[in-house]
Write a protein that holds these residues in place. Structure first.
Motif, PDB file in Angstrom:
ATOM      1  N   ILE A   1      63.769-103.871 -68.498  1.00  0.00           N
ATOM      2  CA  ILE A   1      62.472-103.372 -68.961  1.00  0.00           C
ATOM      3  C   ILE A   1      61.602-103.084 -67.742  1.00  0.00           C
ATOM      4  N   ILE A   2      61.066-101.865 -67.715  1.00  0.00           N
ATOM      5  CA  ILE A   2      60.188-101.486 -66.604  1.00  0.00           C
ATOM      6  C   ILE A   2      58.832-101.095 -67.172  1.00  0.00           C
ATOM      7  N   LEU A   3      57.802-101.726 -66.660  1.00  0.00           N
ATOM      8  CA  LEU A   3      56.438-101.418 -67.091  1.00  0.00           C
ATOM      9  C   LEU A   3      55.864-100.349 -66.163  1.00  0.00           C
ATOM     10  N   ARG A   4      55.305 -99.321 -66.755  1.00  0.00           N
ATOM     11  CA  ARG A   4      54.640 -98.284 -65.940  1.00  0.00           C
ATOM     12  C   ARG A   4      53.168 -98.655 -65.805  1.00  0.00           C
ATOM     13  N   ARG A   5      52.838 -99.225 -64.683  1.00  0.00           N
ATOM     14  CA  ARG A   5      51.453 -99.678 -64.497  1.00  0.00           C
ATOM     15  C   ARG A   5      50.563 -98.533 -64.026  1.00  0.00           C
ATOM     16  N   ALA A   6      49.289 -98.674 -64.309  1.00  0.00           N
ATOM     17  CA  ALA A   6      48.338 -97.627 -63.939  1.00  0.00           C
ATOM     18  C   ALA A   6      48.252 -97.447 -62.423  1.00  0.00           C
TER      19      ALA A   6
ATOM     20  N   GLY B   1      46.729 -99.087 -74.245  1.00  0.00           N
ATOM     21  CA  GLY B   1      48.153 -99.095 -74.561  1.00  0.00           C
ATOM     22  C   GLY B   1      49.011 -99.000 -73.310  1.00  0.00           C
ATOM     23  N   GLN B   2      50.112 -99.714 -73.328  1.00  0.00           N
ATOM     24  CA  GLN B   2      51.012 -99.751 -72.176  1.00  0.00           C
ATOM     25  C   GLN B   2      52.318 -99.024 -72.492  1.00  0.00           C
TER      26      GLN B   2
ATOM     27  N   PHE C   1      58.947 -96.584 -74.646  1.00  0.00           N
ATOM     28  CA  PHE C   1      58.034 -97.029 -75.701  1.00  0.00           C
ATOM     29  C   PHE C   1      56.613 -96.914 -75.142  1.00  0.00           C
ATOM     30  N   ALA C   2      55.806 -96.085 -75.792  1.00  0.00           N
ATOM     31  CA  ALA C   2      54.466 -95.811 -75.269  1.00  0.00           C
ATOM     32  C   ALA C   2      53.398 -96.445 -76.158  1.00  0.00           C
ATOM     33  N   ASP C   3      52.212 -96.558 -75.580  1.00  0.00           N
ATOM     34  CA  ASP C   3      51.039 -97.016 -76.323  1.00  0.00           C
ATOM     35  C   ASP C   3      51.233 -98.373 -76.995  1.00  0.00           C
ATOM     36  N   LEU C   4      51.844 -99.271 -76.276  1.00  0.00           N
ATOM     37  CA  LEU C   4      52.089-100.600 -76.844  1.00  0.00           C
ATOM     38  C   LEU C   4      50.814-101.429 -76.804  1.00  0.00           C
ATOM     39  N   PRO C   5      50.525-102.117 -77.902  1.00  0.00           N
ATOM     40  CA  PRO C   5      49.315-102.950 -77.922  1.00  0.00           C
ATOM     41  C   PRO C   5      49.462-104.146 -76.977  1.00  0.00           C
ATOM     42  N   ILE C   6      48.341-104.639 -76.507  1.00  0.00           N
ATOM     43  CA  ILE C   6      48.373-105.751 -75.554  1.00  0.00           C
ATOM     44  C   ILE C   6      47.851-107.036 -76.192  1.00  0.00           C
ATOM     45  N   ASP C   7      48.009-108.126 -75.451  1.00  0.00           N
ATOM     46  CA  ASP C   7      47.525-109.451 -75.859  1.00  0.00           C
ATOM     47  C   ASP C   7      48.151-109.958 -77.153  1.00  0.00           C
TER      48      ASP C   7
ATOM     49  N   PRO D   1      42.352-116.119 -68.427  1.00  0.00           N
ATOM     50  CA  PRO D   1      43.535-115.390 -67.951  1.00  0.00           C
ATOM     51  C   PRO D   1      43.343-113.886 -68.129  1.00  0.00           C
ATOM     52  N   GLY D   2      44.234-113.125 -67.553  1.00  0.00           N
ATOM     53  CA  GLY D   2      44.173-111.679 -67.709  1.00  0.00           C
ATOM     54  C   GLY D   2      44.758-111.238 -69.044  1.00  0.00           C
ATOM     55  N   HIS D   3      44.816-109.925 -69.221  1.00  0.00           N
ATOM     56  CA  HIS D   3      45.481-109.409 -70.415  1.00  0.00           C
ATOM     57  C   HIS D   3      46.991-109.482 -70.213  1.00  0.00           C
ATOM     58  N   TRP D   4      47.722-109.292 -71.294  1.00  0.00           N
ATOM     59  CA  TRP D   4      49.175-109.434 -71.200  1.00  0.00           C
ATOM     60  C   TRP D   4      49.869-108.580 -72.237  1.00  0.00           C
ATOM     61  N   LEU D   5      51.131-108.356 -71.949  1.00  0.00           N
ATOM     62  CA  LEU D   5      51.970-107.575 -72.846  1.00  0.00           C
ATOM     63  C   LEU D   5      53.158-108.452 -73.222  1.00  0.00           C
ATOM     64  N   GLY D   6      53.343-108.697 -74.516  1.00  0.00           N
ATOM     65  CA  GLY D   6      54.441-109.546 -74.977  1.00  0.00           C
ATOM     66  C   GLY D   6      55.431-108.742 -75.803  1.00  0.00           C
ATOM     67  N   LEU D   7      56.715-108.835 -75.467  1.00  0.00           N
ATOM     68  CA  LEU D   7      57.724-108.001 -76.121  1.00  0.00           C
ATOM     69  C   LEU D   7      58.876-108.859 -76.622  1.00  0.00           C
ATOM     70  N   GLU D   8      59.201-108.686 -77.900  1.00  0.00           N
ATOM     71  CA  GLU D   8      60.426-109.289 -78.409  1.00  0.00           C
ATOM     72  C   GLU D   8      61.447-108.184 -78.586  1.00  0.00           C
TER      73      GLU D   8
END
Lengths: 605, 270
Positions: free
Chosen positions: A533-538, A571-572, A586-592, A511-518
């Motif tokens: 929640i809006i993700l700013r994608r590259a 970071g996302q 919220f910046a530089d969030l770790p992934i996976d 699978p690809g990478h992912w961002l999980g948020l609680e």
């Protein structure tokens, strides 16, 4: 082109022209099996072979292996139901949450038959599930009335998750006892509200910091022990207001009070919540049976206005809406809406609807062009990025009922579709006589259908369920998304009518990478329902999620927010608008991995 | 009753369907958009006028308008589809069938709306919804259809086809009910549905496409009813429409003679 003097041959041809045309058209109808009803034309996906070869998903059904033992029992309180029990039985329901706060999602299952225990499957570190319903006081909740649906939410504002138990009758709140993992019933909290809902959802509609409840009441508020729906639910399709309709209860310090919502008393099956007009106030969409669906605009917490005419084309409503799932399926930054419907030709060719929101606020149905218009007699639909590719896919369960003597697909030789159609065509005053109806035990109706797993492949959806390992042919009623092993691959729990609970473990390779948020809201609202929640994608896209895990039909999903990232690393950055209107970045969030996003901890916008 | 003899039977059909459409839109949540209604009327009327000119028909423009409006209204009442183009296409097919499929006596073979319904089943099955309950709750509308149906059938001198149809339905209800394992009322009840009433009173009484002799009318109606029940026995949806289509095709092999309308009034065409 006036007629000319005909030769004998021409006269002969002319004489038989009508019969020849009749034979030709009938040959087409018979040859293409347009009107074949028995056996039913069960929905089967037929994506191109190239698509099947490249389909990424792999699922394994592991409910029994992981300790999730549950079998739904058919129940309807009116003894008249008799042989029609499979058609009329109350369906099961699911509610997912981390009720014990151990970081792993647990699954609550509602068994509608009074006296039969509900199950609370506690997740043992993503490995196994153990039923702990009895030890926490949540097993036998339905002594007084059949259970309908359960909802995990902090409804008393103490920072702990409570369980709201909706019934076909009077509802209850089970609040978490202070200092221990146990729940106690609080009937008075619900204001002694009684109704017959198939859907319950939660949001802070008036933005007072307290969660409110919305009910989708399928049946009218009557004693179902004496209510036989066949005599009431058909007739005057489009104007059927013999149901229960939508009802909103506002949360107050003294418990819940009715909001005084006025609207047609439709047979409401599902209630979806979204900030449709982007004004910060949660709006409602009700999927209805036998009549038009409803879009209800929240008037700044003072009430709701029916804006269906202004937002959704009247002519395209299916009159058999079974689900209301909002999602930004095309990463447009706007929430679209999926409404499942009944598709079992030739008697019902009502397609699923995928309403895409335009710039003018109106919705256009794009289900056909997106490839999600057909999925049998469809119920719960859930969007998720199952392969973490960055595109939302769609899982839909389907199937209606099979008679007691129809055990295998080989037994399914008598479709009930024609009988149902005959009932529909019969004037209501003649339906009263129950003995008109034949014994259902040897019939089936949209049974043995395979759930749909629509893969979003570059903006178009293809059903690849069979290839992905979705193997069962049960009558799926409700489904909930849950990442039970926290590996970023979204799993699916399915509750079936008269069948076993299923756990489809997502084992998709590579699978690809992912961002999980609680998301953790303020003290008064631990789970901040309605957060956007809006993700700013590259790549410049800004996919959006809204936290309404109980949207749709009878399945409250994992409340964590999940974005597939594909090959993106690093970071996302996300923008969050909390239910009270506060906006943070919220910046530089770790992934996976899953991380907590706390109210007030981001950079104000 | 001189006024009655002066009225073209199609007016009863048009009036009935126009009332149904209006009441349905106002009270019964009928799913027909303005676009669908407008395109259906425009396409059907245009098709009628163009084909009448091409075929050199001598009927007046008023007659053509009445004929095409009647077909459009029937289409809009009987069929259900979310597709915006559907009613326009079906209306055009209905009118075109009148000109393209004609028998040895140069009369059209199939009732235009009936032909269009069967055509739609064959070619647009996924755009055609089965909604027999769209009016069925209202006994008032059933009574209305029955009244207009009787007026049209008597005016068009085709009431025997309706009687023949119901004779077959009544006669076959017991054996078919026995074969299906249900009471005869189970067979008879759907015959009171609005769509079926429109069919039996207003569609299969079309003088152009039914026999003119009393015996022929009885036979035509009886054959349609019997075939309809046979198709119901094998669970075929739209069975009345398919039965009428088949019977009309078979009967067209025989020359049916001129339409028998009192006082030479224009013939009814649904």
């Amino acid at each position: 082109m006036p007629s000319v003097q005909a030769s004998p041959l021409a006269a002969f041809a002319r004489r038989f022209r009508g019969a020849a045309v009749a034979v030709a058209l009938l040959s087409i109808i018979v040859g293409t099996k347009r009107l074949r009803t028995t056996p039913e034309r069960v929905y089967e996906a037929a994506p191109p072979p190239a698509v099947l070869r490249s389909a990424p998903f792999r699922f394994r059904e592991e409910a029994r292996d992981r300790g999730m033992l549950f079998e739904h029992r058919l129940h309807y309180p009116n003894p008249q139901a008799g042989n029609y029990l499979p058609l009329m039985a109350f369906p099961p329901a699911l509610a997912v949450a981390d009720f014990d706060g151990d970081g792993f999602m647990d699954v609550y299952v509602v068994q509608p038959e009074p006296g039969q225990p509900n199950r609370l499957f506690r997740n043992e570190a993503g490995e196994r599930f153990t039923d702990v319903a009895r030890e926490v006081g949540l097993d036998d909740l339905d002594k007084r009335a059949p259970g309908s649906m359960a909802l995990w939410a902090d409804l008393d504002g103490d920072g702990q998750l409570d369980l709201f138990q909706a019934r076909f009758g009077c509802h209850s709140l089970f609040v978490r006892d202070a200092g221990r993992l146990h729940f106690t019933e609080r009937v008075q909290q619900v204001g002694r509200y009684c109704s017959n809902p198939k859907a319950v959802n939660v949001a802070d509609f008036n933005r007072d910091g307290r969660l409110d409840l919305v009910f989708g009441n399928y049946y009218p508020a009557t004693d179902l022990a004496t209510y036989f729906p066949f005599t009431h639910i058909f007739g005057t399709a489009g104007a059927n207001s013999f149901g229960g309709g939508v009802e909103v209860l506002f949360g107050t310090p003294r418990g819940f009070v009715r909001a005084g919502l006025r609207g047609p008393r439709a047979h409401t099956t599902a209630v979806g919540i979204s900030d449709v007009n982007d004004d910060g106030w949660p709006d409602l969409f009700a999927s209805n049976d036998y009549t038009y669906d409803q879009m209800l605009r929240n008037d700044a917490g003072r009430g709701f206005t029916d804006v269906t005419e202004e937002t959704i084309p009247r002519v395209e409503h299916g009159f058999s809406g079974m689900d209301a799932e909002f999602a930004d399926f095309d990463d447009s930054g706007k929430m679209s809406l999926f409404v499942s419907n009944m598709y079992f030709p030739p008697f019902s060719t009502v397609h699923n609807l995928l309403w895409k929101k335009g710039d003018d606020g109106r919705f256009t149905n794009v289900a056909d062009e997106q490839g999600v218009a057909r999925c049998g007699w469809a119920w719960t639909a859930k969007f998720a990025d199952f392969d973490d590719s960055g595109d939302l896919d769609l899982f839909v369960v389907n199937g209606k009922a099979r008679g007691a003597r129809v055990k295998t697909p080989g037994d399914a030789v008598k479709s009930f579709a024609f009988v149902r159609n005959t009932i529909t065509a019969t004037p209501p005053f003649l339906r009263e006589e129950m003995s008109l109806v034949p014994d259902f035990s040897t019939y089936y109706l949209s049974a043995f259908e395979r759930s749909c797993l629509f893969w979003n492949r570059g903006g178009h959806f293809y059903d690849v369920a069979r290839e992905a390992g979705i193997t069962d042919l049960e009558e799926g009623q409700s489904a909930a998304l849950v990442d039970f092993d926290n590996d970023g691959r979204i799993d699916v729990v399915v509750a079936n009518l008269g069948g076993p609970l299923l756990l489809y473990h997502n084992v998709t390779p590579a699978p690809g990478h992912w961002l999980g948020l609680e998301l953790v809201g303020p003290e008064s609202m631990r789970v901040p329902y309605g957060a956007k929640i809006i993700l700013r994608r590259a790549d410049g896209k800004t996919p959006m999620r809204e936290l309404y895990p109980a949207n749709g039909y009878r399945g409250q999903s994992d409340p964590r927010i999940h974005f597939g990232l594909g090959s993106a690393t690093g970071g996302q950055t996300i923008d969050v608008r909390w239910p009270d209107g506060k906006a943070e970045t919220f910046a530089d969030l770790p992934i996976d991995r899953y991380d907590a996003i706390r109210y007030g901890a981001g950079a104000a916008r | 009753m001189s006024w009655f003899r002066a009225v073209d039977a199609r007016w009863f059909v048009l009036a009935n369907n126009a009332i149904l459409l209006t009441v349905g839109l106002a009270l019964f949540g009928l799913q027909r958009s303005s676009l669908q209604i407008a395109t259906c009327l425009a396409a059907t009327i245009t098709c009628e006028l163009v084909l009448a000119r091409l075929w050199g028909r001598r009927a007046t423009v008023g007659d053509r308008l009445l004929s095409s409006a009647t077909a459009a209204a029937s289409t809009l009442v009987l069929l259900v589809s979310p597709a915006w183009w559907f009613y326009a296409a079906v209306g055009v097919i209905a009118i075109a069938s009148k000109y393209l499929v004609r028998d040895a006596a140069s009369k059209h073979v199939f009732n235009p709306t009936n032909f269009a319904i069967v055509f739609a089943i064959a070619f647009f099955p996924d755009d055609l919804l089965v909604r027999p309950d769209q009016f069925s709750g209202s006994p008032w509308l059933m009574a209305q259809i029955a009244v207009f149906g009787v007026l049209a059938a008597v005016r068009g001198a085709r009431f025997r086809t309706t009687l023949g149809y119901y004779a077959a339905v009544l006669g076959f209800a017991l054996p078919v009910g026995t074969l299906l394992g249900v009471k005869p009322l189970w067979i008879l009840a759907p015959e009171m549905n609005t769509s079926t009433l429109i069919f039996s009173c207003l569609m299969m009484t079309d003088p152009r496409t039914t026999p003119s002799s009393p015996r022929g009318q009885w036979a035509f109606g009886f054959a349609t009813g019997a075939l309809h029940l046979c198709l119901r026995y094998v669970q075929v949806p739209y069975s009345p429409f398919i039965a009428l289509f088949v019977v009309a095709g078979v009967f067209s092999v025989r020359v049916r003679g001129p339409a028998a309308t009192p006082s030479g009034a224009p013939i009814q065409t649904l």
